[in-house]
Design an enzyme around this catalytic site. Structure first.
Site, PDB file in Angstrom:
ATOM      1  CE  LYS A  22      -1.681   1.506   4.099  1.00 35.27           C
ATOM      2  NZ  LYS A  22      -1.420   2.892   4.480  1.00 35.27           N
ATOM      3  CG  ASN A  23       2.321   2.666   3.519  1.00 30.15           C
ATOM      4  OD1 ASN A  23       1.148   2.957   3.237  1.00 30.15           O
ATOM      5  ND2 ASN A  23       2.717   2.472   4.766  1.00 30.15           N
ATOM      6  NE  ARG A  93      -1.240  11.318   7.988  1.00 32.72           N
ATOM      7  CZ  ARG A  93      -1.188  12.642   8.128  1.00 32.72           C
ATOM      8  NH1 ARG A  93      -2.261  13.278   8.454  1.00 32.72           N
ATOM      9  NH2 ARG A  93      -0.078  13.292   7.924  1.00 32.72           N
ATOM     10  CB  CYS A 117      -4.795  10.224  11.880  1.00 26.40           C
ATOM     11  SG  CYS A 117      -3.238   9.466  12.263  1.00 26.40           S
ATOM     12  NE  ARG A 122       0.971  10.304  10.542  1.00 27.89           N
ATOM     13  CZ  ARG A 122       0.328   9.299   9.963  1.00 27.89           C
ATOM     14  NH1 ARG A 122      -0.738   8.812  10.530  1.00 27.89           N
ATOM     15  NH2 ARG A 122       0.747   8.814   8.808  1.00 27.89           N
ATOM     16  CG  ASP A 306       3.580   1.246   9.561  1.00 32.49           C
ATOM     17  OD1 ASP A 306       3.716   1.503   8.357  1.00 32.49           O
ATOM     18  OD2 ASP A 306       3.300   2.115  10.411  1.00 32.49           O
ATOM     19  CB  VAL A 328       7.857   6.557  14.604  1.00 32.38           C
ATOM     20  CG1 VAL A 328       7.407   7.310  13.355  1.00 32.38           C
ATOM     21  CG2 VAL A 328       9.154   5.807  14.344  1.00 32.38           C
ATOM     22  NE  ARG A 398      -7.092   4.334   5.518  1.00 33.13           N
ATOM     23  CZ  ARG A 398      -6.426   5.338   6.093  1.00 33.13           C
ATOM     24  NH1 ARG A 398      -6.790   5.793   7.261  1.00 33.13           N
ATOM     25  NH2 ARG A 398      -5.401   5.880   5.500  1.00 33.13           N
TER      26      ARG A 398
HETATM   27  C1  EPZ Z   1       4.367   6.862   6.454  1.00 32.49           C
HETATM   28  O1  EPZ Z   1       3.586   7.875   7.051  1.00 32.49           O
HETATM   29  C2  EPZ Z   1       3.444   5.660   6.319  1.00 32.49           C
HETATM   30  N1  EPZ Z   1       2.320   6.013   5.436  1.00 32.49           N
HETATM   31  C3  EPZ Z   1       2.943   5.247   7.707  1.00 32.49           C
HETATM   32  O2  EPZ Z   1       2.171   4.081   7.533  1.00 32.49           O
HETATM   33  C4  EPZ Z   1       4.148   4.906   8.573  1.00 32.49           C
HETATM   34  O3  EPZ Z   1       3.688   4.588   9.866  1.00 32.49           O
HETATM   35  C5  EPZ Z   1       5.092   6.116   8.631  1.00 32.49           C
HETATM   36  O4  EPZ Z   1       5.473   6.511   7.294  1.00 32.49           O
HETATM   37  C6  EPZ Z   1       6.369   5.824   9.413  1.00 32.49           C
HETATM   38  O5  EPZ Z   1       7.029   4.752   8.845  1.00 32.49           O
HETATM   39  C7  EPZ Z   1       2.532   6.022   4.099  1.00 32.49           C
HETATM   40  O6  EPZ Z   1       3.629   5.770   3.608  1.00 32.49           O
HETATM   41  C8  EPZ Z   1       1.346   6.343   3.236  1.00 32.49           C
HETATM   42  P1  EPZ Z   1       6.385  10.177   8.544  1.00 32.49           P
HETATM   43  P2  EPZ Z   1       4.155   9.390   7.078  1.00 32.49           P
HETATM   44  O7  EPZ Z   1       6.253  11.450   7.797  1.00 32.49           O
HETATM   45  O8  EPZ Z   1       5.011   9.627   5.913  1.00 32.49           O
HETATM   46  C9  EPZ Z   1       6.766  13.521  11.840  1.00 32.49           C
HETATM   47  C10 EPZ Z   1       0.360   2.702   7.858  1.00 32.49           C
HETATM   48  O9  EPZ Z   1       0.067   2.108   8.871  1.00 32.49           O
HETATM   49  N2  EPZ Z   1       6.622  14.480  10.738  1.00 32.49           N
HETATM   50  O10 EPZ Z   1       7.515   9.265   8.224  1.00 32.49           O
HETATM   51  O11 EPZ Z   1       2.996  10.292   7.313  1.00 32.49           O
HETATM   52  C11 EPZ Z   1       5.503  12.701  12.077  1.00 32.49           C
HETATM   53  O12 EPZ Z   1       4.614  13.402  12.928  1.00 32.49           O
HETATM   54  C12 EPZ Z   1       0.786   4.141   7.913  1.00 32.49           C
HETATM   55  O13 EPZ Z   1       0.410   2.188   6.694  1.00 32.49           O
HETATM   56  C13 EPZ Z   1       6.687  15.841  11.017  1.00 32.49           C
HETATM   57  O14 EPZ Z   1       6.849  16.248  12.162  1.00 32.49           O
HETATM   58  O15 EPZ Z   1       5.035   9.357   8.376  1.00 32.49           O
HETATM   59  C14 EPZ Z   1       6.038  11.448  12.706  1.00 32.49           C
HETATM   60  O16 EPZ Z   1       6.220  11.662  14.097  1.00 32.49           O
HETATM   61  C15 EPZ Z   1       0.525   4.713   9.268  1.00 32.49           C
HETATM   62  N3  EPZ Z   1       6.546  16.724   9.993  1.00 32.49           N
HETATM   63  C16 EPZ Z   1       7.407  11.262  12.045  1.00 32.49           C
HETATM   64  O17 EPZ Z   1       7.742  12.536  11.464  1.00 32.49           O
HETATM   65  C17 EPZ Z   1       6.353  16.321   8.696  1.00 32.49           C
HETATM   66  O18 EPZ Z   1       6.238  17.172   7.796  1.00 32.49           O
HETATM   67  C18 EPZ Z   1       7.426  10.232  10.942  1.00 32.49           C
HETATM   68  O19 EPZ Z   1       6.339  10.514  10.101  1.00 32.49           O
HETATM   69  C19 EPZ Z   1       6.283  14.937   8.435  1.00 32.49           C
HETATM   70  C20 EPZ Z   1       6.426  14.041   9.471  1.00 32.49           C
END
Ligand code: EPZ
Length: 419
Positions: A22-23, A93, A117, A122, A306, A328, A398
């Protein structure tokens, strides 16, 4: 709302095929916006988030042709809107992933802010800051990101923290920017590498995919390609944990063991037997009770956040105590109180969960709150005494293709109650 009812106590036994990730599929479908020729994407999982992404592209005027195997051909020649509405973004998202491609190719984008969420606030500040550094004019107003750019220009970006979709958005934007973009502290997840592979096949010039430093040389245009999405490493890990928890034997096929070494390492520590092939993994826990393990989530290649909820469920019925540290996301223990209602002995201290395994959970009506939490409740239901009713399973739909069919294939007593 659909529910799942699971009668626990069956040792799973069998083989299942792993679906496309998916990702990886979500960012790759967004990447097709960069091409001025049709792009076909194969091995797409049949998930609600994919349907949402197709709706998102379709309402922009993009042409989508889907064949019976769910290969999707995307043709952006008819695009007329550069807009991601709140109605769609609030349900997924990952819609933020159209921001970079729309800006890079068409110089404009109106994307609803995703909002928070269940697992955390996020924010998308790193996406916005990076694009601004690349010359975009971005204003966040009334819950929308209003972005304009004549032509993005290359920049040297150092991300404050590792962000998967942030890295993907900025990498996609950089492919058509003028000059060179360097992204330091980039995400190294296999899904990011798959997006890079697809972009390179479309004509992008990207070095360093899979490392923490990406160097992207902007080009004038990107063309068509056919891309086959890589297997889902989280779905793979989830079914291996199901085999381990139920004291069964599960073989997952059409996957890639190299993508989840940190997860396999933890299953070894849990003292279940693992056999690993080129594109398959078998867990054999027959006659065994897994040992509790300590987990600390972090960006790839460390243990994936995850998979945290699934291992919290495993620890709930494992031998001994375990410490699970979620570094994370700030609120990714929503499954804990549901597991506690099933009898799990888990103490939460900030972002650490201390687990003490018990022999058997007991069934209870529980509620899914986010994608991976819901998977952990299904896993708990597989071992709990009695019938566990999992509500709000739209979260599961999802991210897990046909979960009840795949689990039934493995002998589980599970059925969906249409809600
Ligand atoms: C991706 O989300 C995945 N989703 C998530 O999978 C996964 O849990 C996550 O990466 C971490 O591996 C997709 O790829 C569609 P991040 P993402 O930006 O990109 C902070 C699932 O279960 N952050 O890597 O949204 C954030 O708050 C989903 O399939 C900022 O502060 O996660 C978090 O604490 C859930 N500012 C950390 O970074 C930003 O602009 C990592 O988030 C972006 C992120």
């Amino acid at each position: 709302m659909d529910k799942l009812i699971i009668t626990g106590g069956v040792a799973l036994d069998g083989n299942i095929r792993i679906s496309g990730a998916k990702n990886a599929a979500l960012p790759i479908l967004a990447a097709t916006l960069l091409a001025d020729e049709p792009v076909t994407v194969g091995n797409i999982p049949h998930l609600h988030d994919i349907t949402t992404t197709m709706e998102l592209l379709g309402q922009m005027g993009v042409g989508l042709v889907v064949d019976e195997k769910l290969n999707i051909e995307v043709d952006t020649s008819t695009i007329e809107k550069f807009y991601a509405p709140y109605e769609l973004v609030k349900t997924m998202r990952a819609s933020i992933l159209v921001l970079g491609p729309l800006l890079a190719r068409f110089g404009r984008a109106e994307v609803s802010l995703p909002g928070g969420c269940a697992i955390g606030s996020r924010p998308v500040n790193l996406h916005i800051e990076g694009l601004t550094r690349m010359g975009a004019e971005i204003e966040v107003k009334n819950g929308f990101i209003h972005a304009r750019a004549k032509r993005l220009k290359g920049a040297h970006l150092v991300l404050d923290q590792v962000t998967v979709t942030g890295t993907e958005n900025l990498m996609m934007a950089a492919t058509l920017a003028k000059g060179t973009t360097i992204i330091e502290n980039a995400a190294r997840e296999p899904e990011v590498v798959d997006v890079a592979r697809c972009l390179i096949a479309m004509g992008a010039q990207i070095e360093g995919a899979g490392t923490d430093t990406l160097v992207i040389e902007g080009v004038q245009r990107l063309g068509g390609t056919h891309h086959y999405v890589l297997p889902d490493r989280i779905e793979t890990g989830t079914y291996l944990v199901a085999g381990a928890m139920t004291g069964g034997r599960v073989k997952v096929k059409d996957t890639n063991p190299a993508m989840l070494e940190s997860v396999l390492e933890k299953l070894e520590q849990a003292k279940v037997k693992l056999n690993v092939g080129d594109d398959w993994i078998e867990v054999d826990a027959r006659g065994l009770r897994p040992q509790a393990v300590d987990i600390r989530t972090a960006p790839y290649p460390a243990f994936p956040t995850d998979m945290q909820a699934q291992f919290t469920a495993l620890n709930s019925v494992a031998e001994g105590s375990g410490m699970i540290s979620e570094t994370v996301f700030e609120n990714r223990f929503m499954h804990v109180q549901e597991l506690q209602r099933m009898g799990a002995d888990i103490k939460l201290e900030g972002n650490i969960a201390i687990t003490k395994g018990i022999k058997r959970l007991t069934a209870a009506p529980v509620m899914a709150t986010d994608l991976r939490a819901s998977a952990s409740l299904v896993l708990a239901g597989l071992v709990a005494e009695g019938g566990t009713l999992v509500d709000r399973i739209y979260h599961i739909d999802r991210g897990y293709e046909r979960i009840e069919e795949k689990l039934e294939q493995l002998g589980a007593k599970i059925r969906r109650i249409p809600g």
